[in-house]
Motif scaffolding. Structure first.
Motif, PDB file in Angstrom:
ATOM      1  N   UNK A  39       3.435  -0.498   4.206  1.00  0.00           N
ATOM      2  CA  UNK A  39       3.578   0.552   5.208  1.00  0.00           C
ATOM      3  C   UNK A  39       2.243   1.205   5.577  1.00  0.00           C
ATOM      4  N   UNK A  40       1.130   0.643   5.115  1.00  0.00           N
ATOM      5  CA  UNK A  40      -0.177   1.197   5.443  1.00  0.00           C
ATOM      6  C   UNK A  40      -0.416   1.122   6.950  1.00  0.00           C
ATOM      7  N   UNK A  65      -9.206  -0.088   3.550  1.00  0.00           N
ATOM      8  CA  UNK A  65      -8.195  -0.857   2.814  1.00  0.00           C
ATOM      9  C   UNK A  65      -8.067  -0.350   1.386  1.00  0.00           C
ATOM     10  N   UNK A  66      -9.216  -0.085   0.738  1.00  0.00           N
ATOM     11  CA  UNK A  66      -9.201   0.326  -0.666  1.00  0.00           C
ATOM     12  C   UNK A  66      -8.560   1.686  -0.883  1.00  0.00           C
ATOM     13  N   UNK A  67      -8.445   2.478   0.175  1.00  0.00           N
ATOM     14  CA  UNK A  67      -7.782   3.781   0.046  1.00  0.00           C
ATOM     15  C   UNK A  67      -6.284   3.633  -0.116  1.00  0.00           C
ATOM     16  N   UNK A  72      -6.516  -2.875   7.560  1.00  0.00           N
ATOM     17  CA  UNK A  72      -7.396  -3.385   8.622  1.00  0.00           C
ATOM     18  C   UNK A  72      -6.967  -4.773   9.101  1.00  0.00           C
ATOM     19  N   UNK A  73      -7.056  -4.975  10.397  1.00  0.00           N
ATOM     20  CA  UNK A  73      -6.711  -6.271  10.987  1.00  0.00           C
ATOM     21  C   UNK A  73      -7.768  -7.297  10.619  1.00  0.00           C
ATOM     22  N   UNK A 403      -0.680   1.012  -3.999  1.00  0.00           N
ATOM     23  CA  UNK A 403      -1.831   0.116  -3.836  1.00  0.00           C
ATOM     24  C   UNK A 403      -2.444  -0.160  -5.196  1.00  0.00           C
ATOM     25  N   UNK A 404      -2.685  -1.439  -5.499  1.00  0.00           N
ATOM     26  CA  UNK A 404      -3.257  -1.818  -6.787  1.00  0.00           C
ATOM     27  C   UNK A 404      -4.360  -2.841  -6.575  1.00  0.00           C
ATOM     28  N   UNK A 405      -5.457  -2.689  -7.321  1.00  0.00           N
ATOM     29  CA  UNK A 405      -6.580  -3.614  -7.232  1.00  0.00           C
ATOM     30  C   UNK A 405      -7.265  -3.679  -8.583  1.00  0.00           C
TER      31      UNK A 405
END
Length: 426
Positions: A39-40, A65-67, A72-73, A403-405
């Motif tokens: 849903x970003x 994106x990292x937030x 981003x496309x 969000x996970x990284x």
């Protein structure tokens, strides 16, 4: 095209952390997304026109994106690559569900570069400029220039201050007798060494102004708390009581450090001046007490205690006393959110968020044997250490858990991450 000129001096505020002797962006760890947010908000970050030593547009896209709040496309799917707001055709973007577009240029300027950007709203036709700016940046700090644009774009859209120009500190262990305290940009780039040792280094914590780190060193064959000035490189021992001294935490105003020591046989919480002095003992005769951290207003200290038979998070006044259980069960390593409404802590070997008003607890992480959570200064992300195979690695999770990284390291055990405060003026 007319840009408002701002941020002309903002890069100098944290230049001492940008390691002028680093010719290019060295990185120990690089963010790799495990789980994005469906849903970003879609956003297009167009490759910036002009040439530079860094891909500014890609850095901005990665930051957003990292937030965990933006998607981003992919560049291969961009219907056009405008260089300014006047070249943005609204329907090209609304047709693919994109309401916001970031465009910009990078041009040489005085041995460095001028970075100009525009945030464009495509819901109107013609497109409307929501924010724009231009500033100069030294060539060696080009990534910081990109992070500056990311902060401005992020805040304009979300009304939350961006934290892309912050740093992380962490310890790398290689083998049994090689320890290194490192500092890097939040995304792992521009890494540099603060101190190396054959003896363990543990638990770095930032001073509120970002100029110093407190950490535990065994370099004198005993666990001591030192404060390390990142500008001058000078170090001062501030806690060296008999036995073990560990888990330092600066007070919000930077004047004091809380730490744990077992000089009396059991671990207890002490407070000492940030420059050293005679420590004051805050806990006694109630099991082992460790891992102090301060409330945002400096009026309370959270800590871990086994006084009930298992480790749980408690709160007391900053002068001791008024102790109450706030962990709600087996829990440890608690840190308060900047607004004081939530605790980020470990429970069940996972990173969890506990609402201090309702008592509700939400599991954020899905990794294994999580440790040492640290919150970004804007409260939207958490960095922590976990076990992956036989290694300790750094992980990121958003404060809502969506969000996970991971930040895979280049050999070694990566532990004790600590997110810096803001390093720039508003």
């Amino acid at each position: 095209m007319k840009f408002k000129s701002h941020l002309a001096s903002i890069m100098g505020v944290f230049a001492f952390l940008c390691s002028a002797n680093i010719a290019k962006a060295e990185s120990d760890v690089v963010i790799s997304v495990d789980e994005g947010v469906s849903m970003a908000q879609p956003i297009a970050v167009i490759p910036f026109k002009g040439s530079a030593n860094e891909d500014v547009g890609q850095i901005i896209a990665d930051d957003l994106r990292n937030s965990g709040k933006f998607s981003p496309i992919d560049r291969a799917k961009l219907p056009a690559q405008p260089g300014s707001a006047s070249e943005v055709v609204s329907q090209q973007w609304t047709d693919i569900g994109v309401d916001m577009v970031v465009v910009g240029q990078v041009t040489p300027a005085g041995g460095g570069y001028n970075v100009a950007y525009q945030l464009v709203d495509t819901l109107s036709s013609p497109a409307t400029v929501l924010d724009q700016g231009a500033f100069n940046v030294p060539a060696a700090q080009m990534r910081q220039g990109a992070h500056t644009v990311s902060d401005l774009v992020f805040e304009k859209i979300t009304q939350i201050r961006g934290a892309f120009r912050t740093k992380i500190a962490y310890v790398v262990q290689r083998g049994v007798s090689s320890y290194e305290l490192r500092v890097s940009d939040y995304d792992g780039f521009n890494a540099f060494s603060v101190v190396k040792s054959k003896e363990p280094l543990m638990s770095p914590e930032w001073a509120p102004d970002g100029s110093k780190l407190a950490y535990v060193t065994f370099e004198n064959k005993k666990a001591q708390v030192v404060v390390h000035d990142l500008r001058s490189g000078s170090r001062r021992v501030v806690a060296a009581l008999k036995g073990h001294n560990g888990a330092p935490a600066f007070s919000p105003d930077g004047s004091k450090i809380a730490f744990a020591s077992n000089q009396d046989g059991e671990l207890n919480i002490y407070v000492v001046g940030a420059g050293g002095g005679t420590p004051s003992k805050l806990t006694a005769n109630a099991g082992n007490n460790t891992e102090p951290s301060w409330s945002p207003d400096g009026g309370s200290i959270y800590f871990t205690s086994d006084r009930s038979g298992s480790p749980q998070v408690y709160r007391m006044s900053a002068s001791g006393g008024g102790i109450s259980n706030v962990g709600g069960g087996v829990s440890y390593a608690a840190k308060s959110s900047a607004d004081g409404k939530n605790l980020i802590m470990i429970a069940g070997d996972k990173v969890v968020k506990r609402d201090l008003t309702s008592g509700g607890t939400e599991v954020l992480s899905s990794t294994f044997l999580d440790e040492s959570p640290s919150i970004s200064p804007n409260g939207i992300m958490v960095i922590y250490s976990s076990t992956k195979g036989t290694s300790k690695v750094l992980q990121l999770v958003s404060a809502d858990g969506r969000f996970k990284a991971n930040l895979p390291g280049a050999g070694g055990q990566y532990k004790f991450p600590a997110w810096s405060p803001y390093l720039t003026k508003q």
